[in-house]
Design a protein around this motif. Structure first.
Motif, short mmCIF file in Angstrom:
data_model
loop_
_atom_site.label_atom_id
_atom_site.label_comp_id
_atom_site.label_asym_id
_atom_site.label_seq_id
_atom_site.Cartn_x
_atom_site.Cartn_y
_atom_site.Cartn_z
N UNK A 1 1.95 -4.73 -2.59
CA UNK A 1 0.79 -3.56 -2.30
C UNK A 1 1.22 -2.80 -1.31
N UNK A 2 0.83 -1.73 -1.31
CA UNK A 2 0.94 -0.66 -0.13
C UNK A 2 -0.20 0.05 -0.03
N UNK A 3 -0.95 0.21 1.29
CA UNK A 3 -2.07 0.98 1.47
C UNK A 3 -1.78 2.12 2.45
N UNK A 4 -1.57 3.45 2.02
CA UNK A 4 -1.02 4.50 2.75
C UNK A 4 -1.73 4.76 4.07
N UNK A 5 -3.02 4.18 3.71
CA UNK A 5 -4.10 4.46 5.13
C UNK A 5 -3.74 3.77 6.18
N UNK A 6 -3.06 2.44 5.92
CA UNK A 6 -2.92 1.50 7.04
C UNK A 6 -1.28 1.23 7.20
N UNK A 7 -0.54 0.96 6.08
CA UNK A 7 0.92 0.59 6.15
C UNK A 7 1.79 1.59 6.41
N UNK A 8 2.70 1.28 7.32
CA UNK A 8 3.64 2.15 7.65
C UNK A 8 5.01 1.53 7.59
#
Length: 688
Positions: free
Chosen positions: A264-271
């Motif tokens: 999973x990838x959460x663009x609001x948190x993950x970089x």
């Protein structure tokens, strides 16, 4: 009084003359002379060592100040108060610019799969650390902030921890085998503002999908009203890619819309680690820190079940790990050193990262397992890199012993000069095999005793100086003053057995339990005021040698990793079927100790293999795979005193099928005992 006038000559093993010739401490008389100086004049002893490091400003006043007596006020330890420095500068910049070691290899990285290798020089490591330090600053991380790191054994793990300390941030590394619940607990306790992790890694042939576990932990943090705003993820794996529209994936320095097994990838948190580094400067001025500024937090199991955040500070820790590494392994500039521990434990902090780098050493950083792809893997690596100093756990030695000498002797191991053990006392049989088969009777074995709390070795042989006794940690390291106490707190002289304590601090001892100084005082100083209490039992023989006998509290040492019985009991008790649980240790031929669990079930629930599997899964998810019970036994009732206290010593006897139970006069219901023995035979022996 701490060490004998002369070392014994009988029933001991001695280092060869070649090692003694250039050793830092060449003989027992030299050790004794330096030891006396270290305890009688610690300011001068440690002050001379401090001259080898860089200080932005010098310390003022007493070199080492402390109070170990709770009856005289708050416990404190201060080292070089007033001095300012930066440990990253001392382990990297100093080596590159002052010692001209820029082109020397800092780490040979050996991946899980043979052939997956790389190396990094001191100059390259400095550049990568400065780059990532600038990334951290761009993310708003500043001096004093806590950063959680949850990564496999890759060079980037070292980069992340050194980048934190370069800018004065405090790293909290969580072993990548711990569960989401354990990671969440540690993030919450230390109030970390940022998590650094990786997509995943292979341990042997088993895939660990680290990002999924990390995401679960971050969700648990949100559920507890502590949202971690940023997560930096390293792309470590490059296999088995699959298209997943809209999800970010990093390959090298390029981000594309694919992902590893739908991680999973959460663009609001993950970089993305690699994207953040793009175009970032590789120069970063270090943050100059006070000697007693926090350096890192590392969590260790507590007897109450709640992990303790052990806090170490800058200057004292730096001096101590640098000195113990240099002298205990007799480090020489042409050595290639290999510690097989994980950086997620204190051994990796002190003797993979900080100690070796402070000495400008070349190390092997190993991601894999000692038995993958075959049981010769470790010896193949020793020959490949011409390892001279080798440091591993008794658990690994006992595991490899099972396969005999042939896998070892496939490789010549002629480069080896010193062998070391860590994590638990080594049994004499394993010591002899290690010494005779692996080291071919020419390599001294340094059997080191220490703890997360001590920062570095406190009881240990020195390779050329100390006559060795198989299974003994021998004598104290410089600055360390041990004593053995009885239950009444009286110091015992001569041959004896009791509680191992220390009478005064050394520079690298922990300063507090993060956020809970009262727990620090209660755990380590209240039982015997005036002493640091290790929690371990110890025997001193007629020659003055110290032998660690094991934990004196409700703790287990499983494969060199300390676990709390209360923590495991709590995890079991959260299952709806469990009314009560009690956990004890049972001896294990490889791991040293294993977990034996007694569970009393709620009314109407039957004990079966399905429930047993569920309970083991529950413990794994709550704590981690290392805490998975080996045995779970149905216990309709637990043996208790009339006041309701569980008699754990009786349960330990039952777990080991020992009928000599000692005094049972305080037992409330003696019929419980026979039922537990009967259940044990039915469930573990298959005989009812």
């Amino acid at each position: 009084k701490m060490i004998p006038d002369k070392a014994p000559k009988e029933d001991v093993f001695h280092a060869g003359g070649a090692l003694k010739k250039n050793a830092h401490v060449p003989n027992f008389e030299n050790y004794k002379e330096l030891y006396l100086k270290s305890i009688e004049n610690p300011d001068e002893f440690w002050g001379d060592i401090a001259k080898d490091f860089y200080w932005k400003s010098k310390h003022t006043g007493q070199f080492l100040d402390y109070n170990f007596d709770v009856t005289k006020g708050e416990i404190y330890i201060k080292c070089m108060e007033g001095a300012t420095t930066n440990i990253c500068y001392n382990v990297l910049d100093r080596n590159v610019y002052e010692r001209k070691l820029g082109d020397k290899v800092a780490f040979y990285w050996e991946g899980n799969e043979p052939g997956d290798v790389m190396k990094v020089t001191y100059r390259e490591l400095l550049q990568q650390v400065c780059q990532f330090a600038n990334v951290l600053k761009s993310q708003g991380v500043k001096k004093g902030d806590r950063v959680s790191i949850y990564m496999p054994m890759v060079v980037e793990l070292v980069v992340a921890m050194l980048a934190c300390v370069r800018i004065g941030a405090v790293h909290s590394i969580v072993f990548a085998g711990f569960s989401a619940e354990s990671l969440c607990d540690r993030i919450l306790n230390s109030q970390c503002s940022l998590l650094i992790t990786a997509d995943g890694f292979y341990r042997g042939d088993k895939l660990i999908n680290l990002k999924v576990i990390a995401d679960d932990a971050l969700q648990k943090c949100r559920d507890r009203s502590f949202p971690v705003q940023r997560c930096i993820m390293l792309k470590h794996l490059s296999k088995e890619l699959s298209v997943s529209p809209g999800q970010l994936f990093c390959v090298g320095f390029t981000c594309v819309c694919v992902w590893f097994r739908q991680v999973p990838w959460n663009p609001e948190v993950d970089q993305c680690w690699h994207s953040l580094l793009s175009g970032v400067s590789d120069e970063c001025e270090p943050e100059w820190c006070d000697s007693e500024d926090p350096l890192f937090i590392l969590y260790t199991s507590g007897s109450t079940g709640k992990p303790k955040g052990v806090l170490h500070t800058v200057s004292g820790y730096m001096l101590y790990v640098a000195t113990t590494f240099k002298l205990v392994f007799d480090y020489q500039p042409d050595d290639v050193y290999w510690c097989t521990a994980d950086i997620g434990w204190i051994t990796g902090h002190s003797y993979i990262t900080y100690g070796p780098l402070a000495n400008g050493a070349t190390s092997v950083l190993f991601e894999g397992l000692p038995t993958y792809p075959d049981v010769s893997r470790m010896w193949e690596i020793v020959d490949k890199y011409q390892v001279t100093k080798f440091y591993t756990a008794p658990t690994a030695i006992r595991l490899l012993m099972k396969y005999g000498s042939e896998p070892v002797q496939k490789y010549n191991r002629e480069s080896l000069k010193v062998l070391g053990t860590v994590g638990e006392p080594i049994n004499p049989e394993a010591w002899q095999w290690y010494y005779s088969v692996v080291g071919e009777k020419r390599c001294p074995v340094v059997d080191t005793f220490w703890q997360t709390e001590t920062g570095g070795h406190v009881l240990t042989p020195l390779p050329a100086a100390t006559p060795m006794k198989p299974g003994s940690a021998t004598f104290p390291f410089f600055g360390v003053v041990p004593a053995i106490l009885n239950e009444s707190g009286e110091e015992l002289e001569g041959p004896c057995e009791g509680y191992l304590v220390f009478k005064q601090p050394w520079p690298g001892v922990m300063r507090t339990v993060y956020g809970n100084h009262q727990r620090f005082e209660t755990t380590y100083f209240k039982k015997f005021p005036g002493y640091y209490v290790t929690g371990d039992g110890c025997h001193r023989d007629k020659d003055g040698y110290y032998w660690i006998t094991g934990r004196m509290d409700d703790m287990l040492n499983v494969s060199g990793h300390l676990l709390s019985t209360a923590e495991v009991e709590s995890a079991l008790g959260e299952h709806a079927a469990v009314a009560e649980a009690a956990v004890v240790s049972r001896l294990h031929p490889v791991k040293g100790e294993s977990l034996y669990c007694f569970v009393t079930l709620t009314d109407g629930v039957g004990f079966n293999h399905t429930l047993e599997a569920e309970l083991k899964k529950q413990v794994r998810e709550k704590i981690g795979a290392i805490a998975t019970p080996d045995f779970i036994q149905n216990a309709p009732s637990l043996p208790k005193t009339r006041s309701g206290k569980i008699m754990r010593r009786v349960l330990r006897k039952i777990a080991r099928n020992e009928r000599d139970l000692g005094d049972l006069s305080t037992l409330a219901d003696s019929s419980v005992i026979e039922q537990l023995f009967l259940n044990r035979c039915c469930e573990t022996e298959g005989v009812c």
